[in-house]
Design an enzyme around this catalytic site. Sequence first.
Site, PDB file in Angstrom:
ATOM      1  N   ASP A 107       1.148  14.832  -1.372  1.00 39.36           N
ATOM      2  CA  ASP A 107       1.304  13.668  -0.484  1.00 39.36           C
ATOM      3  C   ASP A 107       2.738  13.164  -0.352  1.00 39.36           C
ATOM      4  OD1 ASP A 107       1.685  12.283  -2.920  1.00 39.36           O
ATOM      5  OD2 ASP A 107       0.736  10.486  -2.106  1.00 39.36           O
ATOM      6  N   GLU A 108       3.724  13.958  -0.753  1.00 33.41           N
ATOM      7  CA  GLU A 108       5.104  13.457  -0.674  1.00 33.41           C
ATOM      8  C   GLU A 108       6.090  14.577  -0.382  1.00 33.41           C
ATOM      9  OE1 GLU A 108       6.862  12.346  -4.472  1.00 33.41           O
ATOM     10  OE2 GLU A 108       5.194  13.320  -5.489  1.00 33.41           O
TER      11      GLU A 108
HETATM   12  P1  TTP Z   1       0.637   9.575  -6.073  1.00 31.64           P
HETATM   13  O1  TTP Z   1       1.506   9.624  -4.847  1.00 31.64           O
HETATM   14  O2  TTP Z   1       1.308   9.478  -7.392  1.00 31.64           O
HETATM   15  O3  TTP Z   1      -0.318   8.314  -6.000  1.00 31.64           O
HETATM   16  P2  TTP Z   1      -1.055   7.688  -4.748  1.00 31.64           P
HETATM   17  O4  TTP Z   1      -0.672   8.333  -3.466  1.00 31.64           O
HETATM   18  O5  TTP Z   1      -2.519   7.649  -5.021  1.00 31.64           O
HETATM   19  O6  TTP Z   1      -0.558   6.189  -4.782  1.00 31.64           O
HETATM   20  P3  TTP Z   1       0.889   5.623  -4.408  1.00 31.64           P
HETATM   21  O7  TTP Z   1       1.739   6.772  -4.007  1.00 31.64           O
HETATM   22  O8  TTP Z   1       0.642   4.663  -3.285  1.00 31.64           O
HETATM   23  O9  TTP Z   1       1.368   4.944  -5.633  1.00 31.64           O
HETATM   24  O10 TTP Z   1      -0.308  10.817  -6.126  1.00 31.64           O
HETATM   25  C1  TTP Z   1      -0.899  11.387  -4.956  1.00 31.64           C
HETATM   26  C2  TTP Z   1      -2.320  11.808  -5.244  1.00 31.64           C
HETATM   27  O11 TTP Z   1      -2.355  12.692  -6.353  1.00 31.64           O
HETATM   28  C3  TTP Z   1      -3.229  10.656  -5.610  1.00 31.64           C
HETATM   29  O12 TTP Z   1      -3.797  10.033  -4.467  1.00 31.64           O
HETATM   30  C4  TTP Z   1      -4.265  11.313  -6.468  1.00 31.64           C
HETATM   31  C5  TTP Z   1      -3.528  12.464  -7.115  1.00 31.64           C
HETATM   32  N1  TTP Z   1      -3.222  12.111  -8.522  1.00 31.64           N
HETATM   33  C6  TTP Z   1      -4.101  12.501  -9.525  1.00 31.64           C
HETATM   34  O13 TTP Z   1      -5.094  13.182  -9.250  1.00 31.64           O
HETATM   35  N2  TTP Z   1      -3.829  12.143 -10.817  1.00 31.64           N
HETATM   36  C7  TTP Z   1      -2.736  11.386 -11.157  1.00 31.64           C
HETATM   37  O14 TTP Z   1      -2.537  11.064 -12.346  1.00 31.64           O
HETATM   38  C8  TTP Z   1      -1.833  10.995 -10.117  1.00 31.64           C
HETATM   39  C9  TTP Z   1      -0.611  10.171 -10.436  1.00 31.64           C
HETATM   40  C10 TTP Z   1      -2.115  11.378  -8.817  1.00 31.64           C
HETATM   41 MG    MG Z   2       1.330   8.700  -3.023  1.00 32.30          MG
END
Ligand code: TTP
Ligand code: MG
Length: 436
Positions: A141-142
Amino acid sequence: MTVNVLTHGFCRDCLTPAGAGDRRCRACGSPRVLRHPELVELSLAHIDCDAFYAAVEKRDNPELRDKPVIVGGGKRGVVSTACYIARIHGVRSAMPMFKALDACPHAVVVKPDMEKYVRVGRQVREMMQALTPMVEPLSIDEAFLDLSGTERLHGAPPALVLARFARQVEQEIGITVSVGLSYCKFLAKVASDMNKPRGFSVIGKAEAFAFLSGQPVTLIWGVGKAFAATLAADGLRSIGQLQTLERNELMRRYGTMGDRLYHLSRGLDERTVKPRSEAKSVSSETTFDTDLAGLDDLVPVLRALSERVSARLKKADIAGRTVVLKLKTADFRIRTRNRQLGDPTRLADRIFHTGLEMLKREADGTRFRLLGIGVSDLTDAGKADPPDLVDRLSHKRALAEGAIDSLREKFGKQAVETGYTFGRGRTGRPPRESDG
Ligand code: TTP
Ligand code: MG
């Protein structure tokens, strides 16, 4: 749109340029006016989706919209992510589910649908790639984007292109993103995390040093809990404290990490955006210390490489339909052999056995210096390895492999060695391996 028009910033909702001192947008009344002295000069961005899995689930089930949503596995599992409503109650990623439900008993728990998230992540990425080929994905997602030199193409500076992008993701995909804009990777990533969700933060060159001085050392990429404790023992808790130390001193104390501390604490980060197009195949190969001819020697290596390929496929949640065997003879001739499977696979066992059939034909006494195995025709893992009723044996092996995977997840990679890998054959020293 010319550069001058954005002297006073612009509205992130309707993209109208702002006037001097405008607190709200003149055109639409939105308070989301973005302004920054370096707004039109900066071009390195980091974009990260907000509460990604949870956002996708809310999009697909409007009933969840105003509820706290936790995405994660079963009662004994952990939280993958939580929406921002659930986070208000203290729910966080990686938290045990029972703890999360203690904190937020009324949360709706949704089982992760990886295939769907991979698909949405890919859609977001394709939209990024429409802005510039300079996209470096970091996770599902980034990504980093380098938008330098795209102003003429887009008729707008990067800041505006990015705000337009964030709006487009909301309208067309139905989830939200946060944007960080700066002049280097380190600060772009820091910025994207600064006012999530639906954030857009800018860190300019002029303010970087002062901004960093007030931040904790853990903000620096590579400083985890353990290293932060080492630094704390030396009295270093803030980046400002690091800024007072000479490069030599930091390197003497902390080696190459000291060099990184020196540069990043000052906002000096030369890393460039490295575009990565999607892999066309996943493979792993090894060059032997001494040439090998016999199946007895080659088979354990094939097994180990298959497991490696499989692990990478599972990690990326993809599968491949064609198994590719690669051999290099002692006189440097390359032989590749392909076999297409009925269904895509990501199982080490299927990759191994398919490779083995091909290898048996090639092992005619020829001496080989390299062996590789991989899969191509990549697809989502969703369609991979359906229960194989025809070949009960292979189905059983697949189940066993699933069990081994979960054991490894629990106890670490080394916990379970299968017969073939154990001891890595008779090649003496471990072979040199490389992944592609
Ligand atoms: P992130 O970008 O870290 O988290 P997010 O998008 O849910 O929230 P935000 O960016 O707004 O803080 O991670 C992306 C996805 O990866 C997240 O939706 C679910 C997955 N993930 C896990 O499965 N386990 C984890 O410990 C983390 C950090 C993320
Ligand atoms: Mg995220």
